[in-house]
Design a protein around this motif. Sequence first.
Motif, PDB file in Angstrom:
ATOM      1  N   THR A   1      68.550  34.785 116.532  1.00  0.00           N
ATOM      2  CA  THR A   1      69.975  35.007 116.405  1.00  0.00           C
ATOM      3  C   THR A   1      70.727  33.723 116.736  1.00  0.00           C
ATOM      4  O   THR A   1      70.461  33.106 117.759  1.00  0.00           O
ATOM      5  CB  THR A   1      70.420  36.130 117.349  1.00  0.00           C
ATOM      6  OG1 THR A   1      69.560  37.248 117.138  1.00  0.00           O
ATOM      7  CG2 THR A   1      71.845  36.532 117.076  1.00  0.00           C
TER       8      THR A   1
ATOM      9  N   ASP B   1      76.721  32.209 119.356  1.00  0.00           N
ATOM     10  CA  ASP B   1      78.078  32.450 118.867  1.00  0.00           C
ATOM     11  C   ASP B   1      78.877  31.158 118.891  1.00  0.00           C
ATOM     12  O   ASP B   1      79.086  30.570 119.946  1.00  0.00           O
ATOM     13  CB  ASP B   1      78.776  33.503 119.730  1.00  0.00           C
ATOM     14  CG  ASP B   1      78.161  34.873 119.520  1.00  0.00           C
ATOM     15  OD1 ASP B   1      77.741  35.147 118.381  1.00  0.00           O
ATOM     16  OD2 ASP B   1      78.099  35.646 120.488  1.00  0.00           O
TER      17      ASP B   1
ATOM     18  N   THR C   1      83.488  36.443 118.856  1.00  0.00           N
ATOM     19  CA  THR C   1      83.001  37.399 117.863  1.00  0.00           C
ATOM     20  C   THR C   1      84.021  38.477 117.513  1.00  0.00           C
ATOM     21  O   THR C   1      83.876  39.158 116.518  1.00  0.00           O
ATOM     22  CB  THR C   1      81.714  38.089 118.354  1.00  0.00           C
ATOM     23  OG1 THR C   1      81.923  38.473 119.698  1.00  0.00           O
ATOM     24  CG2 THR C   1      80.521  37.180 118.238  1.00  0.00           C
TER      25      THR C   1
ATOM     26  N   PRO D   1      86.748  40.413 115.920  1.00  0.00           N
ATOM     27  CA  PRO D   1      87.436  40.189 114.644  1.00  0.00           C
ATOM     28  C   PRO D   1      88.956  40.292 114.769  1.00  0.00           C
ATOM     29  O   PRO D   1      89.469  40.857 115.730  1.00  0.00           O
ATOM     30  CB  PRO D   1      86.900  41.319 113.759  1.00  0.00           C
ATOM     31  CG  PRO D   1      86.296  42.310 114.665  1.00  0.00           C
ATOM     32  CD  PRO D   1      86.117  41.722 116.011  1.00  0.00           C
TER      33      PRO D   1
ATOM     34  N   SER E   1      89.894  45.267 109.654  1.00  0.00           N
ATOM     35  CA  SER E   1      89.218  44.360 110.561  1.00  0.00           C
ATOM     36  C   SER E   1      88.620  43.210 109.754  1.00  0.00           C
ATOM     37  O   SER E   1      87.844  43.411 108.836  1.00  0.00           O
ATOM     38  CB  SER E   1      88.138  45.140 111.321  1.00  0.00           C
ATOM     39  OG  SER E   1      87.033  44.329 111.544  1.00  0.00           O
TER      40      SER E   1
ATOM     41  N   ASP F   1      83.481  35.877 109.048  1.00  0.00           N
ATOM     42  CA  ASP F   1      83.644  36.086 107.608  1.00  0.00           C
ATOM     43  C   ASP F   1      84.694  35.147 107.040  1.00  0.00           C
ATOM     44  O   ASP F   1      84.534  34.569 105.967  1.00  0.00           O
ATOM     45  CB  ASP F   1      84.043  37.537 107.315  1.00  0.00           C
ATOM     46  CG  ASP F   1      82.906  38.501 107.591  1.00  0.00           C
ATOM     47  OD1 ASP F   1      81.763  38.034 107.623  1.00  0.00           O
ATOM     48  OD2 ASP F   1      83.176  39.685 107.787  1.00  0.00           O
TER      49      ASP F   1
ATOM     50  N   LYS G   1      75.747  35.033 110.119  1.00  0.00           N
ATOM     51  CA  LYS G   1      76.262  36.368 109.792  1.00  0.00           C
ATOM     52  C   LYS G   1      75.219  37.439 110.075  1.00  0.00           C
ATOM     53  O   LYS G   1      75.549  38.517 110.532  1.00  0.00           O
ATOM     54  CB  LYS G   1      76.648  36.382 108.313  1.00  0.00           C
ATOM     55  CG  LYS G   1      77.519  37.548 107.881  1.00  0.00           C
ATOM     56  CD  LYS G   1      78.094  37.246 106.492  1.00  0.00           C
ATOM     57  CE  LYS G   1      78.428  38.480 105.703  1.00  0.00           C
ATOM     58  NZ  LYS G   1      79.588  39.207 106.152  1.00  0.00           N
ATOM     59  N   TYR G   2      73.956  37.122 109.799  1.00  0.00           N
ATOM     60  CA  TYR G   2      72.899  38.109 109.984  1.00  0.00           C
ATOM     61  C   TYR G   2      71.894  37.593 111.001  1.00  0.00           C
ATOM     62  O   TYR G   2      72.130  37.642 112.184  1.00  0.00           O
ATOM     63  CB  TYR G   2      72.259  38.452 108.645  1.00  0.00           C
ATOM     64  CG  TYR G   2      73.272  38.892 107.597  1.00  0.00           C
ATOM     65  CD1 TYR G   2      73.993  40.061 107.776  1.00  0.00           C
ATOM     66  CD2 TYR G   2      73.531  38.129 106.453  1.00  0.00           C
ATOM     67  CE1 TYR G   2      74.936  40.473 106.848  1.00  0.00           C
ATOM     68  CE2 TYR G   2      74.469  38.545 105.527  1.00  0.00           C
ATOM     69  CZ  TYR G   2      75.165  39.720 105.719  1.00  0.00           C
ATOM     70  OH  TYR G   2      76.099  40.116 104.811  1.00  0.00           O
ATOM     71  N   THR G   3      70.783  37.106 110.538  1.00  0.00           N
ATOM     72  CA  THR G   3      69.745  36.634 111.450  1.00  0.00           C
ATOM     73  C   THR G   3      68.849  35.661 110.690  1.00  0.00           C
ATOM     74  O   THR G   3      68.969  35.545 109.473  1.00  0.00           O
ATOM     75  CB  THR G   3      68.947  37.831 112.016  1.00  0.00           C
ATOM     76  OG1 THR G   3      67.753  37.380 112.622  1.00  0.00           O
ATOM     77  CG2 THR G   3      68.566  38.819 110.916  1.00  0.00           C
TER      78      THR G   3
END
Lengths: 290, 385
Positions: free
Chosen positions: A120, A123, A127, A129, A136, A141, A210-212
Amino acid sequence: MIWQQIVNGISVGAVYALIAVGYSLVYSVLNFSNFAHGDVLMLGSYLGFFALTKLGVPFGLAIAIAMLGAGIIAMVIEKIAYRPLRLRRAPLLYLMISAMGMSIFLQNFTIVTIGPNFRTYPDVLPTKPFAVGTLSIGRLDLMIFIITVIVLLLLTWLVYRTKIGIAIQAAAYNMRVASLMGINPDLIATMVFLLAGATAGVGGVLFGMKYTVYPWMGVLTIKAFIAAVVGGLGSLPGAVVGAFVLGITETFAAAYISSAFRDLFSYLLMTIIIIARPAGLMGTVAQEKA
Amino acid sequence: MSKKILIAMWVLALLVSLSACKQQAKEETIKIGFFGALSGDQAVWGQADRDGVILTIEQINAAGGILGKKVELVVYDDKGDQLEAVNAVKRLINEDKVVAIIGCNSSGRNIAVAPVAEEGKVPVISTFATNPRVTVPEPGKVMKYTFRVCFIDSYSGYVKAKFAWDDLGARRAAVLYEISSDYSVGVRDFFKQSWAELGGELVADEAFKSGDVDFRAQLTKIKEANPDVIIMPFLYKEVALSTRQARDLGITATFLGGDGWPSSALLEMAADAVEGSYFVNHGDIDAPNVQEWREQYKKRFNKDIEINSIMGHDAMIMLKAAIEKAGKAEPQAIRDALENLKGVEVFTGVINIDPETHNPVGKAAAIIAIKNGKFQFYKQFEPMK
């Protein structure tokens, strides 16, 4: 809810766009689909990840490292897996097979060296939003969208306004004639892979955030490939349009038709486009590529 | 030239096969097979399964083996793929000639493997496949050679419904599930059934496909439905991604998961998103009876146990009991012994195999809470009546 779903769709589309241009760029010049592109993205994602966590560099530099690294990796792949075949005028199918082999090799190489674990990203942004009414919008993004736009603008400028870009376009139009005009096809191939690799590098970092990050994340780029086909394989604006169309179609299919068959609708969209407009949304049959 | 090479290769092959014969003759062992996901999405569990089995075998061997013979383990990686799992089991049966097989952690792969075991007449004990169809593909039919050491999804679905209703006070539930996973679909079906029996309202029932990483479309719908609790019967990677995305979208409902959750990787990947969630598990890795073994495991593998390590241990103990009961290490005899195995004490309870279903009956589930970034044992749940 519809606005939230549009936001969701755009955020998915932005990542697809960045990956899809890589497929299109390579296809436009060399007329084959580089199925190892997703694995270049994966390696770029790892480069960015390790730059952030092991070297502790600032985020901007991490992106730069991932872009440069993935660009070089893509260049090397072209040299060892595609160029020898191309110089021997092997059928395009062989290039495709070579690409698949490369993809399997890179995945397994990563599993053996780095390990099969998911990682991961740290950050980089807060985080939480933005909340606009009930809507949201993730900061991540938003950042991904902005970075995607910047990278795509840069790429467009490079391809349409610079000398090397015009050479790439000429090669895309007709490699043989271009080479008669003094354009070195090997150099063009190298440049194209460098560019495609660099976009995959930044795509990998954003995707990872965004993901992993994991060794077989490259398989997910098949969606980006579909996006490129929908938009018109070989057309850069087409790849971008296709990516957003696919992202929103997918999201809407999941939200309003059935989440169980989301992918069915992605493939259905591709099938319909191929039947109705074989060259894709933005392509023409005798198209000017790149 | 090529003839020479051929002859050389032939001689070499002969030598190798001779030396192999010699080795086999030197010491007779009980050969047991293992297959599981040692790479891929589920590698954390496949490796934990394997390590649990390895440590248990080493301990059994140190104590003199089974029936005076040492146990030997043959391990294959199925990469979390059904086809690879079938190939692995075929190899274990036909080439390695194992007498029994332990594996794997997934219902889908065990369902695929069951007919192969049937054909090869070698018993398979699954560590973690909870879908009823693994041993009972259709009502009244039982897979003769397939067994398991874990409880099944109907129980797990029931526990989730009962726990959400009684302990969480939830009345509106949503389900997010993985449509391509037999485990996930099974738990979802049984949860829905139990939830309806309790009188609960199911406000959303959303699916995704294995490999998906974006769940915002489904979660946005779930948010609209405003549930008290969201049932998430799938694996930690998707749990981490979906819970993070859910919290980003402003969903405040309690997440309730299953035995796909417990992995330290979940806590790393999901961070705050899973705080305050609960999941239903096969046992408690902090239970007092496990701690001594846990220390040995840490020493041997230099990492902490997962719940799968315990299931690997339990499966091996179950197999050992069956071989001892059979009195010989022969596949058919082991199968027959497994079918009526009673009163075998393992870490997660007592194994009593029901010959009709090949499931251990009366096993209880543990409810685990995630608090302060840690898994904490919450309570033991009653077996289903």
